[in-house]
Design a protein around this motif. Structure first.
Motif, short mmCIF file in Angstrom:
data_model
loop_
_atom_site.label_atom_id
_atom_site.label_comp_id
_atom_site.label_asym_id
_atom_site.label_seq_id
_atom_site.Cartn_x
_atom_site.Cartn_y
_atom_site.Cartn_z
N THR A 56 7.52 38.94 -28.72
CA THR A 56 8.91 39.04 -29.19
C THR A 56 9.83 38.54 -28.10
OG1 THR A 56 9.06 41.32 -28.41
CG2 THR A 56 8.41 40.97 -30.72
N MET A 57 11.00 38.08 -28.48
CA MET A 57 11.98 37.54 -27.52
C MET A 57 13.25 38.37 -27.61
SD MET A 57 13.45 33.65 -27.17
CE MET A 57 11.90 33.03 -26.52
N THR A 58 13.75 38.73 -26.48
CA THR A 58 14.97 39.54 -26.44
C THR A 58 16.17 38.71 -26.88
OG1 THR A 58 15.41 38.96 -24.13
CG2 THR A 58 14.01 40.90 -24.55
N ALA A 59 17.21 39.38 -27.30
CA ALA A 59 18.43 38.71 -27.73
C ALA A 59 19.08 37.96 -26.58
CB ALA A 59 19.40 39.74 -28.34
N GLU A 60 18.92 38.51 -25.36
CA GLU A 60 19.50 37.85 -24.19
C GLU A 60 18.85 36.50 -23.95
OE1 GLU A 60 20.25 38.77 -19.41
OE2 GLU A 60 19.09 40.15 -20.67
N ARG A 61 17.51 36.46 -24.02
CA ARG A 61 16.81 35.18 -23.83
C ARG A 61 17.13 34.19 -24.95
NH1 ARG A 61 10.65 35.97 -21.50
NH2 ARG A 61 11.24 36.87 -19.47
N ARG A 62 17.22 34.68 -26.16
CA ARG A 62 17.55 33.78 -27.29
C ARG A 62 18.92 33.14 -27.06
NH1 ARG A 62 14.30 34.66 -31.84
NH2 ARG A 62 15.93 33.73 -33.15
#
Length: 642
Positions: A56-62
């Motif tokens: 999963t990818m965090t919202a910050e990285r996205r």
């Protein structure tokens, strides 16, 4: 957020900023400081971003990855397709053409052949192998028409035209709203059917639309006068009565009806163009006699050719061309040719450009047509090559065109003849060229014989070239396994020709036999007694070898058997090379001699025992070092040679 991830991201951003490119354009060999390629790292982030991995990818990285356009990332294959599609779209926007030309259209960004690329995508689309995202990109670029075959595109436009107007009667110059030249497509379909190149399915589809396959006058006039608009339904475009009223007004004002072609009346009626079209309709009886009578009263010039309206340059050019043609009977002049102060070559080159651009006056076209002027400069070399090829064939009716015969334009006539003969048989030559080429065309069987004869001449030239370089050989002692320029083993080929020459049912023609005689093939035949003597001597040596072995039990020949030993070594080498005939192999096997050639000669080495002192040995080693040898054996061999 890990420090390693942030470092990779910063290096990707720095590379994009430095090279001003997208993330998809980063080369695959660019590495990060952490030892991985940037493309692999970006690809991994893209898969995680799209939810196609277990991570999963965090919202910050996205949010951070959105800054470099991760959502639009394309892998190497998608990126190549995307750029090629952009090149295709750019080509259509800049050129305004409705199709891509073969072998001359290349992408400005990718440099690939766009014609071949479009054909590949069309084939994948028809077979259902075109990826869905690729199809969406083509739809977004509004280029779905490239996935259709040329006939399907034309048929779709013809169907729309028939639904609108009720038939397929249109001018040659008719262009659809999307830029497709439907009029020219109809002319091309008539030509394809006349040549037998149209498929039955295509003919049936057009027949169902009521397509007229006859060649109408519009095609002839459009080819002769490309800058004049010819229409089959002038009544729908220009009202004849309205045009006649404007002509009467012009006549009453100017006292004549010599209207310029581009003249437009105050109310927007194109009187000049209407009168030009009337001239063609008059030739084809396309309008009422009432208009004819009215215009005759105004002394209207019905002749299409009016040299009075030509420029001074064109008048001078026509006069020089007539003078040149009356003397040489053609107009194939170089661009540098000049007649006095007037450059006829440059004027004819300019005429070709204006003709292809549709701006050449009809008067000039008609005058040059009377002198059989060749409009396409590429045709000139073709006719030159044809004339020279025809002259050779007429003077040498039983000889194929040689492979070393070159025309005055530098063309190898044999290659030119074979290419055009193939196009002639496939129906790909235009009507004018096909009619001329039929004078020198031969059947397919004769063409195969000609090609075989030319190949025979090439092989013989290889033999002649080798004999010239090695004067110690003749065709009778030609060395084995010699490679030629056009065949791997010219020796075997020569042996087959000698055998064919002396056979009772020889297939060689008289010219081939004469060429072999020039190489001395009959001289070898006269020395057949010598060859028989050598064969007899060979059998005698075989029996001597067998007798020696039975008497001594080995084949270590003493000095008095020097000749037999020399012969034995030569025959053993011939057996290893496979140079013996089956007849000789059978003879050796039946008499038990074949195994003798496999035994080693123990008498080849001599064992010496020498006693030397230490001082002599040291002196010998110094000489070995002085001569640059690595050991005593090498030194002794070198000393023996000296």
């Amino acid at each position: 957020m890990s420090e390693r991830w942030q470092q990779n991201f910063d290096e990707v951003c720095a590379y994009i900023k430095e090279h001003n490119c997208e993330i998809s354009d980063i080369p695959y060999d660019v590495m990060t400081s952490n030892g991985i390629t940037m493309q692999n790292w970006i690809k991994e982030q893209h898969l995680t971003y799209c939810g196609r991995t277990a991570r999963t990818m965090t919202a910050e990285r996205r949010k951070i990855l959105d800054k470099i356009g991760i959502a639009d990332y394309r892998n190497i294959y998608d990126n190549e397709f995307y750029k090629a599609l952009a090149d295709v779209k750019q080509y259509f926007e800049e050129s305004g053409n409705d199709k891509i030309k073969k072998d001359v259209t290349f992408g400005k960004t990718t440099g690939i052949d766009l014609y071949a690329w479009v054909r590949i995508q069309r084939r994948k689309y028809k077979s259902g192998k075109l990826k869905q995202r690729y199809l969406q990109w083509i739809q977004q670029a509004d280029l779905m028409f490239i996935l259709e075959k040329p006939f399907d595109i034309g048929y779709r436009h013809a169907l729309e035209f028939r639904r609108t107007y009720g038939d397929l009667q249109m001018p040659v110059a008719y262009v659809c709203e999307d830029g497709f030249r439907l009029g020219k497509w109809c002319v091309a379909m008539r030509d394809r059917r006349k040549r037998g190149q149209a498929q039955e399915m295509q003919i049936e589809k057009l027949d169902a639309l009521g397509f007229d396959w006859s060649i109408n006058y519009e095609k002839r006039e459009m080819k002769l006068f490309p800058n004049v608009l010819v229409m089959s339904k002038l009544q729908t475009e220009f009202e004849d009565k309205n045009g006649l009223a404007h002509a009467e007004q012009y006549f009453s004002k100017h006292g004549n009806i010599d209207v310029p072609k581009g003249h437009i009346c105050a109310d927007g009626f194109p009187l000049g163009r209407w009168l030009e079209v009337l001239k063609f309709r008059y030739r084809s009886s396309g309008f009422s006699s009432e208009i004819t009578d009215k215009l005759k009263e105004m002394d209207f010039n019905w002749n299409i050719i009016d040299t009075q309206r030509l420029s001074g340059q064109d008048k001078t050019g026509i006069a020089c061309a007539l003078e040149y043609y009356s003397y040489y009977h053609h107009l194939n002049v170089s661009e540098s040719y000049a007649k006095g102060d007037f450059s006829l070559g440059e004027w004819l080159a300019d005429v070709r450009k204006r003709y292809s651009g549709g701006t050449l006056p009809a008067e000039v076209i008609c005058k040059l047509q009377e002198m059989y002027f060749i409009w396409d400069s590429s045709d000139i070399n073709w006719y030159y090559n044809f004339d020279e090829c025809r002259s050779f064939i007429r003077s040498h009716p039983a000889t194929p065109v040689p492979s070393d015969l070159v025309s005055s334009s530098g063309t190898v006539l044999n290659v030119w003849y074979r290419n055009n003969h193939r196009a002639y048989e496939d129906g790909k030559l235009n009507l004018a060229r096909a009619k001329l080429f039929s004078e020198i065309a031969v059947s397919s069987e004769q063409m195969q014989k000609n090609n075989a004869r030319l190949l025979w001449d090439k092989h013989l030239n290889d033999v002649v070239r080798y004999l010239e370089q090695h004067s110690e050989y003749t065709i009778w002692n030609f060395p084995p396994r010699i490679a030629g320029q056009h065949i791997s083993n010219i020796s075997a080929w020569l042996k087959a020709q000698i055998k064919e020459y002396f056979s009772e049912d020889c297939d060689l023609d008289e010219q081939q036999r004469e060429k072999l005689r020039q190489l001395g093939i009959d001289e070898g035949n006269q020395n057949s007694s010598v060859r028989k003597e050598n064969t007899k001597k060979w059998y005698e040596n075989c029996l001597k070898l067998k007798a020696f072995y039975e008497e001594h039990g080995h084949i270590d020949f003493p000095e008095e058997y020097h000749e037999l030993r020399k012969w034995f070594l030569a025959q053993r080498g011939a057996i290893k090379r496979g140079a013996f005939s089956q007849k000789r192999i059978d003879f050796l096997t039946e008499n038990g001699i074949i195994d003798l050639f496999k035994q080693p000669l123990r008498g080849n080495t001599v064992k010496l025992e020498v006693t030397v002192t230490k001082e002599q040995f040291d002196e010998l080693m110094q000489k070995v070092e002085q001569e640059g040898c690595t050991n005593i054996s090498e030194y002794l061999i070198k000393l023996a040679k000296l």
